[in-house]
Design an enzyme around this catalytic site. Structure first.
Site, PDB file in Angstrom:
ATOM      1  N   LYS A   1       0.809  -1.223   0.000  1.00 39.58           N
ATOM      2  CA  LYS A   1       0.000   0.000   0.000  1.00 39.58           C
ATOM      3  C   LYS A   1       0.842   1.272   0.000  1.00 39.58           C
ATOM      4  O   LYS A   1       0.360   2.341  -0.369  1.00 39.58           O
ATOM      5  CB  LYS A   1      -0.988   0.005   1.153  1.00 39.58           C
ATOM      6  CG  LYS A   1      -2.143  -0.969   0.912  1.00 39.58           C
ATOM      7  CD  LYS A   1      -3.454  -0.372   1.342  1.00 39.58           C
ATOM      8  CE  LYS A   1      -4.640  -1.253   0.971  1.00 39.58           C
ATOM      9  NZ  LYS A   1      -4.546  -2.617   1.495  1.00 39.58           N
TER      10      LYS A   1
ATOM     11  N   SER B   1      -8.311   1.590   9.154  1.00 43.09           N
ATOM     12  CA  SER B   1      -7.691   1.121  10.389  1.00 43.09           C
ATOM     13  C   SER B   1      -6.559   0.182  10.022  1.00 43.09           C
ATOM     14  O   SER B   1      -5.944  -0.431  10.863  1.00 43.09           O
ATOM     15  CB  SER B   1      -8.716   0.420  11.263  1.00 43.09           C
ATOM     16  OG  SER B   1      -9.352  -0.578  10.513  1.00 43.09           O
TER      17      SER B   1
ATOM     18  N   GLN C   1      -1.365   3.452   7.532  1.00 41.20           N
ATOM     19  CA  GLN C   1       0.081   3.570   7.740  1.00 41.20           C
ATOM     20  C   GLN C   1       0.783   4.036   6.466  1.00 41.20           C
ATOM     21  O   GLN C   1       1.754   4.790   6.516  1.00 41.20           O
ATOM     22  CB  GLN C   1       0.641   2.236   8.216  1.00 41.20           C
ATOM     23  CG  GLN C   1       0.117   1.896   9.612  1.00 41.20           C
ATOM     24  CD  GLN C   1       0.410   0.468  10.018  1.00 41.20           C
ATOM     25  OE1 GLN C   1       1.556   0.060  10.010  1.00 41.20           O
ATOM     26  NE2 GLN C   1      -0.617  -0.272  10.361  1.00 41.20           N
TER      27      GLN C   1
ATOM     28  N   TYR D   1       4.185   6.861  12.487  1.00 41.64           N
ATOM     29  CA  TYR D   1       4.594   7.351  11.172  1.00 41.64           C
ATOM     30  C   TYR D   1       4.240   8.825  10.998  1.00 41.64           C
ATOM     31  O   TYR D   1       4.345   9.367   9.903  1.00 41.64           O
ATOM     32  CB  TYR D   1       3.923   6.533  10.061  1.00 41.64           C
ATOM     33  CG  TYR D   1       4.505   5.146   9.884  1.00 41.64           C
ATOM     34  CD1 TYR D   1       5.850   4.966   9.566  1.00 41.64           C
ATOM     35  CD2 TYR D   1       3.714   4.013  10.020  1.00 41.64           C
ATOM     36  CE1 TYR D   1       6.385   3.699   9.408  1.00 41.64           C
ATOM     37  CE2 TYR D   1       4.235   2.736   9.856  1.00 41.64           C
ATOM     38  CZ  TYR D   1       5.578   2.596   9.553  1.00 41.64           C
ATOM     39  OH  TYR D   1       6.104   1.346   9.392  1.00 41.64           O
TER      40      TYR D   1
ATOM     41  N   GLY E   1      -8.976  -7.301  -2.360  1.00 43.22           N
ATOM     42  CA  GLY E   1      -9.905  -6.673  -1.409  1.00 43.22           C
ATOM     43  C   GLY E   1     -10.814  -5.767  -2.227  1.00 43.22           C
ATOM     44  O   GLY E   1     -11.770  -6.191  -2.853  1.00 43.22           O
ATOM     45  N   GLY E   2     -10.459  -4.485  -2.298  1.00 41.79           N
ATOM     46  CA  GLY E   2     -11.213  -3.546  -3.129  1.00 41.79           C
ATOM     47  C   GLY E   2     -10.728  -3.498  -4.564  1.00 41.79           C
ATOM     48  O   GLY E   2     -11.337  -2.869  -5.426  1.00 41.79           O
TER      49      GLY E   2
ATOM     50  N   GLY F   1      -7.488  -2.568  -5.830  1.00 41.00           N
ATOM     51  CA  GLY F   1      -6.408  -1.679  -6.277  1.00 41.00           C
ATOM     52  C   GLY F   1      -5.189  -2.477  -6.730  1.00 41.00           C
ATOM     53  O   GLY F   1      -4.615  -2.215  -7.797  1.00 41.00           O
TER      54      GLY F   1
ATOM     55  N   GLU G   1      -9.838 -13.847  -3.245  1.00 44.22           N
ATOM     56  CA  GLU G   1     -10.430 -13.169  -2.090  1.00 44.22           C
ATOM     57  C   GLU G   1     -10.913 -14.188  -1.063  1.00 44.22           C
ATOM     58  O   GLU G   1     -10.987 -15.384  -1.362  1.00 44.22           O
ATOM     59  CB  GLU G   1     -11.561 -12.239  -2.536  1.00 44.22           C
ATOM     60  CG  GLU G   1     -12.737 -12.954  -3.156  1.00 44.22           C
ATOM     61  CD  GLU G   1     -13.755 -11.991  -3.761  1.00 44.22           C
ATOM     62  OE1 GLU G   1     -13.711 -10.779  -3.491  1.00 44.22           O
ATOM     63  OE2 GLU G   1     -14.613 -12.484  -4.510  1.00 44.22           O
TER      64      GLU G   1
ATOM     65  N   GLY H   1     -16.147 -13.631   1.827  1.00 45.13           N
ATOM     66  CA  GLY H   1     -16.520 -12.351   1.218  1.00 45.13           C
ATOM     67  C   GLY H   1     -16.193 -12.353  -0.256  1.00 45.13           C
ATOM     68  O   GLY H   1     -15.271 -11.677  -0.695  1.00 45.13           O
TER      69      GLY H   1
ATOM     70  N   ASP I   1     -17.506 -11.085  -2.888  1.00 40.92           N
ATOM     71  CA  ASP I   1     -18.222 -10.087  -3.694  1.00 40.92           C
ATOM     72  C   ASP I   1     -17.516  -9.831  -5.023  1.00 40.92           C
ATOM     73  O   ASP I   1     -18.169  -9.592  -6.042  1.00 40.92           O
ATOM     74  CB  ASP I   1     -18.346  -8.767  -2.932  1.00 40.92           C
ATOM     75  CG  ASP I   1     -16.983  -8.187  -2.605  1.00 40.92           C
ATOM     76  OD1 ASP I   1     -16.285  -8.782  -1.766  1.00 40.92           O
ATOM     77  OD2 ASP I   1     -16.588  -7.174  -3.220  1.00 40.92           O
TER      78      ASP I   1
ATOM     79  N   SER J   1       1.151  -9.864  -0.359  1.00 38.48           N
ATOM     80  CA  SER J   1       0.815  -8.440  -0.303  1.00 38.48           C
ATOM     81  C   SER J   1       1.262  -7.709   0.949  1.00 38.48           C
ATOM     82  O   SER J   1       1.434  -6.491   0.923  1.00 38.48           O
ATOM     83  CB  SER J   1      -0.692  -8.271  -0.491  1.00 38.48           C
ATOM     84  OG  SER J   1      -1.385  -9.035   0.480  1.00 38.48           O
TER      85      SER J   1
HETATM   86  C1  LIG Z   1      -5.205  -3.675   1.208  1.00 42.34           C
HETATM   87  C2  LIG Z   1      -4.610  -5.022   1.200  1.00 42.34           C
HETATM   88  C3  LIG Z   1      -5.031  -6.015   0.284  1.00 42.34           C
HETATM   89  C4  LIG Z   1      -6.147  -5.777  -0.701  1.00 42.34           C
HETATM   90  O1  LIG Z   1      -5.804  -4.782  -1.615  1.00 42.34           O
HETATM   91  P1  LIG Z   1      -6.900  -4.080  -2.528  1.00 42.34           P
HETATM   92  O2  LIG Z   1      -6.153  -3.110  -3.338  1.00 42.34           O
HETATM   93  O3  LIG Z   1      -7.896  -3.429  -1.598  1.00 42.34           O
HETATM   94  O4  LIG Z   1      -7.560  -5.148  -3.306  1.00 42.34           O
HETATM   95  C5  LIG Z   1      -4.380  -7.222   0.280  1.00 42.34           C
HETATM   96  N1  LIG Z   1      -3.384  -7.491   1.147  1.00 42.34           N
HETATM   97  C6  LIG Z   1      -2.964  -6.580   2.055  1.00 42.34           C
HETATM   98  C7  LIG Z   1      -1.861  -6.943   2.974  1.00 42.34           C
HETATM   99  C8  LIG Z   1      -3.560  -5.305   2.109  1.00 42.34           C
HETATM  100  O5  LIG Z   1      -3.136  -4.410   3.000  1.00 42.34           O
END
Ligand SMILES: *Cc1c(COP(=O)(O)O)cnc(C)c1O
Length: 329
Positions: free
Chosen positions: A58, A83, A88, A120, A184-185, A187, A209, A213, A215, A309
């Site tokens: 991220k 959260s 961060q 941070y 997740g979402g 990105g 996913e 969940g 979706d 990730s």
């Molecule tokens: C945010 C996050 C995801 C999901 O990422 P998206 O861009 O929301 O799909 C996966 N793994 C970790 C560790 C994350 O922090």
């Protein structure tokens, strides 16, 4: 839809993000396990974003977005609701760029996450998630202080930044036959798909996913964004309720399929990475690996990429999750 399509980020935006991140983000290592390759009969390349700054990919999207602020936006600062890792990432990026960051977090967020965000340099505003509306709080802060809101996934600059992880993977190991990405979402998945379509056009791109969940899978298969209640899963980074307009448009166009993984499979992944590869991976970070293991037959003989990730999980929680017959089993 036409307006969204004309504003979608492209691979050029991913490449521009990579130039902005140079010298700021880590070029994370790509790791392999001989034992795993033998077990699967495939070559598996792990992109280790658990070793990225602040412990997750991220940072890439946040830094890419903030580094394009105008002087006036920089002076006022950024606001985000999160959260988790996005909080961060925004706090760290803002402090590196010399701007202030306001992070709106629920009062019952884990103390360690609030402390990490403050550590941070983030200015944390707590709200009661049962009685208050975080969007309203954020909007008010944005209006009162002229702050710019950066969402965790549905923003072209965030998507382009997240795509740099897969771009580096293809640069380092060449074309792959399949790439598994946590979802997740969306990105990370949509940015990864932009990189794959440009650098390895034949590579299958799969999102993964939590089973609780799905979706994203429902949305992908039905062709329209499906919204669900916040799912109960240990994959706290993927407890999103729906894909975004930008992320869904790219996923629909450039992703090959979406799979799911159970919490038990994620725990098995955490155990594998800790014991075999000496890597600490958070539950959400194991989604791609879990799905790849389930597809052993289809992946035989192929070159497979898996994005890990993130690695942000409290040691106590890590031990508790692995506890049940974990370490010995
Ligand atoms: C945010 C996050 C995801 C999901 O990422 P998206 O861009 O929301 O799909 C996966 N793994 C970790 C560790 C994350 O922090």
């Amino acid at each position: 839809m036409t307006t969204i399509m004309s504003k979608l980020p492209t691979f050029d935006d991913v490449a521009a993000a990579a130039a902005r991140l140079q010298g700021h983000a880590h070029r994370t290592p790509v790791m392999r396990s001989r034992m795993l390759d033998q077990a699967l009969g495939a070559e598996v390349y792990f992109k280790c974003e658990n070793l990225q700054r602040m412990g997750a990919f991220k940072f890439r999207g946040a830094f890419n977005a903030l580094s394009q602020f105008s002087p006036a936006q920089r002076r006022a600062g950024v606001v985000a609701f999160s959260s988790g890792n996005h909080a961060q990432a925004i706090a760290l990026s803002a402090s590196l760029l010399g701007m202030s960051a306001t992070i709106v977090m629920p009062q019952d967020a884990p103390a360690a996450k609030v402390a990490a965000t403050r550590g941070y340099g983030g200015n944390v505003v707590l709200y009661d998630r049962y009685t208050e509306d975080r969007e309203a709080i954020g909007r008010k802060l944005a209006e009162q202080h002229g702050l710019t809101l950066i969402p965790p996934y549905d923003h072209p600059d965030v998507i382009a930044g997240q795509g740099t992880a897969a771009m580096e993977l293809f640069e380092d190991v060449g074309a792959l036959d399949a790439l598994f990405v946590c979802l997740g979402g969306g990105g990370l998945l949509s940015g990864s798909a932009l990189a794959a379509r440009a650098l390895a056009p034949a590579c299958k791109v799969y999102g993964v996913e939590p089973e609780a969940g799905n979706d994203g899978q429902q949305s992908f298969r039905s062709g329209a964004i499906v919204r669900i209640d916040t799912p109960k899963t240990i994959a706290d980074g993927a407890q999103t309720q729906q894909l975004g307009a930008y992320t869904f448009a790219i996923i629909r166009r450039d992703v090959d399929d979406i799979f799911t993984a159970t919490d038990a499979q994620l725990v098995a992944g955490m155990r594998f990475f800790a014991t075999r590869m000496k890597l600490m991976v958070e539950p959400t970070g194991c989604l791609g690996f879990a799905a790849a293991c389930e597809m052993k037959e289809q992946l035989r003989g192929l070159r497979v990429g898996v994005v890990l990730s993130g690695g942000n999980v409290d040691l106590e929680r890590f031990c508790a999750l692995l506890g049940d017959g974990g370490v010995m089993g």
